[in-house]
Design an enzyme around this catalytic site. Structure first.
Site, PDB file in Angstrom:
ATOM      1  N   HIS A  62       0.824  -1.207   0.000  1.00 50.41           N
ATOM      2  CA  HIS A  62       0.000   0.000   0.000  1.00 50.41           C
ATOM      3  C   HIS A  62       0.859   1.258   0.000  1.00 50.41           C
ATOM      4  CE1 HIS A  62      -3.548  -2.355   1.923  1.00 50.41           C
ATOM      5  NE2 HIS A  62      -3.591  -2.407   0.619  1.00 50.41           N
ATOM      6  N   ARG A  71      -3.813  -1.366 -14.492  1.00 52.37           N
ATOM      7  CA  ARG A  71      -3.733  -2.534 -13.605  1.00 52.37           C
ATOM      8  C   ARG A  71      -5.031  -2.641 -12.812  1.00 52.37           C
ATOM      9  NH1 ARG A  71       1.088   0.415 -13.146  1.00 52.37           N
ATOM     10  NH2 ARG A  71       2.952  -0.660 -13.925  1.00 52.37           N
ATOM     11  N   ARG A 116      -5.947  -4.435 -18.303  1.00 50.31           N
ATOM     12  CA  ARG A 116      -5.451  -5.786 -18.053  1.00 50.31           C
ATOM     13  C   ARG A 116      -6.376  -6.484 -17.067  1.00 50.31           C
ATOM     14  NH1 ARG A 116       0.415  -6.377 -15.466  1.00 50.31           N
ATOM     15  NH2 ARG A 116      -0.720  -5.698 -13.602  1.00 50.31           N
ATOM     16  N   GLU A 135       5.056 -12.338 -20.746  1.00 54.18           N
ATOM     17  CA  GLU A 135       5.845 -12.197 -19.525  1.00 54.18           C
ATOM     18  C   GLU A 135       6.308 -13.543 -18.982  1.00 54.18           C
ATOM     19  OE1 GLU A 135       3.364 -10.203 -16.636  1.00 54.18           O
ATOM     20  OE2 GLU A 135       1.565 -11.096 -17.506  1.00 54.18           O
ATOM     21  N   ASN A 161       9.007  -6.596 -16.594  1.00 57.39           N
ATOM     22  CA  ASN A 161       9.306  -6.818 -15.172  1.00 57.39           C
ATOM     23  C   ASN A 161       9.296  -8.302 -14.841  1.00 57.39           C
ATOM     24  OD1 ASN A 161       9.104  -4.078 -15.279  1.00 57.39           O
ATOM     25  ND2 ASN A 161       7.468  -3.888 -13.793  1.00 57.39           N
ATOM     26  N   ARG A 171      12.427 -10.194  -8.271  1.00 56.44           N
ATOM     27  CA  ARG A 171      12.670  -8.751  -8.382  1.00 56.44           C
ATOM     28  C   ARG A 171      12.345  -7.994  -7.106  1.00 56.44           C
ATOM     29  NH1 ARG A 171       7.589  -6.375 -10.353  1.00 56.44           N
ATOM     30  NH2 ARG A 171       6.130  -8.021 -10.887  1.00 56.44           N
ATOM     31  N   CYS A 191       5.440  -2.646 -21.922  1.00 53.31           N
ATOM     32  CA  CYS A 191       4.818  -1.847 -20.867  1.00 53.31           C
ATOM     33  C   CYS A 191       5.519  -2.009 -19.525  1.00 53.31           C
ATOM     34  CB  CYS A 191       3.343  -2.216 -20.712  1.00 53.31           C
ATOM     35  SG  CYS A 191       3.053  -3.941 -20.261  1.00 53.31           S
TER      36      CYS A 191
END
Length: 758
Positions: free
Chosen positions: A365, A472, A508, A606, A629, A640, A677
């Protein structure tokens, strides 16, 4: 030996400082191994070269030699252990050519020698040594024990070093430019004063105490709860101007906790069982957080942080109801063990310039709200000495996930200069952002904005973005306490689509799991990144998936810009299943009288398997979009969100470039477009490669949009292809980065070269 090791580690963990911890180790090792000497030598951070090893603790050597005996790099047997970074086990140490005698230690009586290195994240911190009078070679069990103990000791020493304890022990001035690595949570650079969240309210330090009056304790607790409720209402009102209503639901969730039996009733029950209110609250919070803390999933651990936050707030009012409101300096950098969204909200927005948390990830958050507010943030700083950062000068590098403590005047000036350069660069590019991104040989490359909060929409509109390349949709799910209904979702999506029409907006579908979980839909797995996430969850729960697809289609009625994209597709069967459900959702809405068109549909590349299936997938959809990512993470097998392996995560890795090349070629053979992206699209050096790969569009954060347009407008596609061909022959990421950075400088874009070079 394992039992002994466990007991020593527990004792060391309870030590108040580094000196006490080292004394415990040398005493207990000498006792348990029944040897004559145990000593610890540490790298002397006060020496100019920082290669000198200093005797910091010993049981068996002359006590007066502690803090006095020092060896330069490569000097003596301790220097040999440090040089080799491996154990040295000798039957008779004086016979070894590297042996050096220090008369002040009184070690002439000892023959057997075993030294093991203390290493933390590949960095040598010191050497742990045991010695014995008799001539002997220490057995494998002793060697293994000391290696394990040294590994356990390494983290404690590193933390103490960062706290300044190593220097303070020798009476030195606190170190400057202490650099601590974490996870990049929100981009940007901030310079300011550290303010530690809740230095007074420490639940774990509350002792048990019989109440003088149960009624008085209960009344005090209820007053504290009421004060926190009022406090949260005030915070929510303050944030109204910063965040839209959707994102303020987080504070409603806190209010629900304050009305719930699990917190309030349980605490009152503990009071009636014979404990005073602070300890009753402590026990309740421990009970409510224990289950969360044991979970692997990072997001569920964030929920435990929310419970602790509420507990600390109540405790603060119990302990000091008359404490005045904290005063925040003009440039506040908020620091905490477990920062939450309300910590950010407590600081006046005009004073908050940076955020540092020892826990949390880029999906917590705090990180989400920091990005929405444009505040640089570093998360997951494991070695963060929180208690020592109050009122300390700090520099937050949100690009690289690095914190600098007590920066020198030179370093401070360098970062302030970088801030000024960034400000000037941003101002200078403001007009450029409204222009189309066209290469010098006339090829237009649309640059879209990434988004996840409604708060991003207006800035995205004003930024010159050609549309939304990635919305998102999981973010509205994450900040609620339940699945949002179809009507609720439809209103959210409409608020995203309508302002941009006819510019494309790519929604998405729900992408949770891994490091993004829902508190009301827990997914607990040993390996969440390779588990049940993304499209795998939504295909297994068509009732959730169909509700979202229907909401998206309903939101698009009368508009022409809806694009839908499926995440984590790794097999053709998954794509077919998703397309069937999309068709079913549309058919249902048509039957209900909604005039909904079939939107353009895309797939995220991805998962490595999608790279090899790029052409196959592209023939069945309208576009592909590479999520670098996750793709980099999976290709390189690097988490990551883990600072321990952060240095291995590199989008310039040759394997990544070859994978991108294969994906782009597959899409184009199918006659379909492909965009990027992920973070690589916002990296000026990587954008050169993406131009050379003929990537059709890019999608970046609003903050990066103008800079990426500048790169596109400064290169021809042919020049980009030349650089790409050179890079594809290279074997090391550092060489690829150097070549591209040099190309940026030659093109007059030196200001965009990575902040790490400043």
């Amino acid at each position: 030996m394992l039992d002994v090791l466990r007991r020593i580690v527990l004792e060391v963990s309870a030590a108040n400082n580094l000196t006490e911890a080292l004394e415990i180790i040398v005493r207990r090792v000498r006792q348990e191994l029944q040897i004559d000497v145990c000593s610890v030598y540490l790298r002397d951070t006060a020496s100019e070269s920082q290669q000198q090893m200093l005797l910091m603790a010993s049981e068996g050597l002359n006590p007066e030699s502690i803090g006095q005996v020092a060896m330069k790099a490569g000097e003596g047997l301790v220097g040999l252990v440090a040089e080799r970074a491996e154990p040295v086990n000798l039957e008779n140490a004086p016979d070894h050519p590297r042996f050096k005698y220090f008369p002040e230690t009184g070690e002439e009586r000892f023959h057997a020698f075993l030294g093991v290195p203390i290493v933390h994240h590949r960095r040598l911190l010191g050497v742990l040594v045991v010695q014995q009078r008799e001539r002997r070679s220490f057995d494998d069990e002793h060697v293994a024990f000391l290696i394990t103990l040294a590994a356990q000791l390494a983290g404690a020493i590193s933390h103490a070093e960062l706290s300044g304890e190593v220097s303070n022990h020798r009476g030195q001035i606190k170190q400057e430019n202490l650099q601590i690595s974490g996870i990049a949570g929100s981009p940007g650079v901030a310079v300011g004063k550290g303010v530690v969240a809740y230095t007074l309210a420490d639940l774990d330090s509350v002792p048990d105490k019989a109440p003088d009056s149960i009624k008085a304790e209960e009344a005090a607790f209820k007053r504290a709860v009421a004060s926190v409720q009022a406090e949260l209402d005030e915070i929510k009102q303050r944030m109204t101007a910063v965040l839209p209503a959707g994102e303020q639901l987080l504070f409603d969730a806190y209010a629900m906790m304050l009305r719930g039996d699990s917190l309030i009733k349980r605490t009152i029950d503990h009071i009636h069982s014979g404990n005073w209110a602070p300890a009753a609250l402590r026990d309740t919070v421990r009970e409510n957080t224990r289950a969360f803390d044991e979970m692997e999933d990072p997001y569920l651990r964030e929920r435990a942080a929310d419970v602790r936050d509420i507990g600390r707030r109540i405790l603060k009012h119990l302990q000091a109801p008359s404490i005045a409101e904290e005063k925040f300096p003009e440039r506040t950098i908020l620091v905490g063990e477990d920062l939450t969204a309300t910590h950010l909200a407590e600081v006046p927005p005009e004073r908050l310039v940076g955020v540092v948390s020892s826990r949390g990830t880029g999906s917590s958050h705090v990180a989400i709200l920091a990005r929405a507010m444009g505040i640089p943030a570093v998360m997951g700083v494991e070695d963060l000495p929180v208690g020592r950062l109050e009122d300390r000068e700090l520099v937050v590098d949100g690009y690289r996930g690095t914190l600098y403590v007590q920066p020198s005047p030179e370093l401070l000036e360098a970062f302030k200069h970088l801030q000024e350069e960034e400000r000037e660069l941003t101002e200078g590019l403001r007009e450029l952002a409204q222009e189309p991104a066209i290469t010098t040989d006339g090829i237009e490359v649309p640059v879209y904005a990434n988004s996840g909060l409604l708060a991003d929409i207006q800035p995205s509109l004003q930024s010159g973005a050609d549309g939304i390349g990635l919305y998102r949709t999981e973010v509205p799910f994450m900040i609620r306490e339940r699945f949002p209904g179809e009507g609720e979702q439809s209103r959210i999506y409409r608020d995203v689509l309508e302002p941009f029409d006819p510019k494309p907006v790519i929604l998405r579908t729900l992408d949770v799991g891994g490091d993004k979980a829902l508190p009301y839909f827990p997914v607990v797995e040993d390996n969440p990144f390779l588990g049940w996430r993304g499209i795998r969850i939504t295909l297994d729960h068509p009732e959730i998936f169909l509700t979202q697809l229907r909401a998206m289609l309903r939101a698009s009625v009368g508009l022409s810009n809806l694009h839908i994209m499926f995440p984590m597709i790794g097999a053709l069967s998954e794509l077919k299943g998703a397309l069937q459900l999309l068709q079913r959702a549309r058919d249902e809405l048509l039957d209900e009288g909604y005039a909904v068109d079939m939107p353009k549909v895309g797939v995220m590349v991805e998962v490595p398997s999608a790279v090899y299936l790029a052409e196959t997938l592209a023939r069945r959809v309208d576009f592909l979009s590479v999520g670098t990512n996750d793709l980099v993470q999976y290709l390189l097998a690097v988490d990551r969100n883990n600072p321990r392996v952060a240095a291995l995560y590199d989008g310039m890795h040759p394997a990544v470039l070859h994978a991108l090349k294969q994906a782009a070629e597959g899409a184009h053979r199918a006659g379909k477009s492909i965009s990027v992206c992920g973070e690589m699209a916002a990296d000026p050096a990587a954008v050169i490669l993406l131009l050379g790969l003929e990537i059709d569009a890019l999608s970046v954060s609003v903050a990066s949009l103008a800079r990426i347009k500048w790169v596109i407008r400064s290169f021809s596609r042919e020049r980009a292809k030349e650089l790409l061909d050179q890079c594809l022959t290279m074997e090391e990421p550092v060489a690829i980065r150097a070549l591209l950075d040099n190309a940026l400088v030659q093109a007059g874009l030196g200001g965009l070269v990575r902040a790490g070079k400043n």
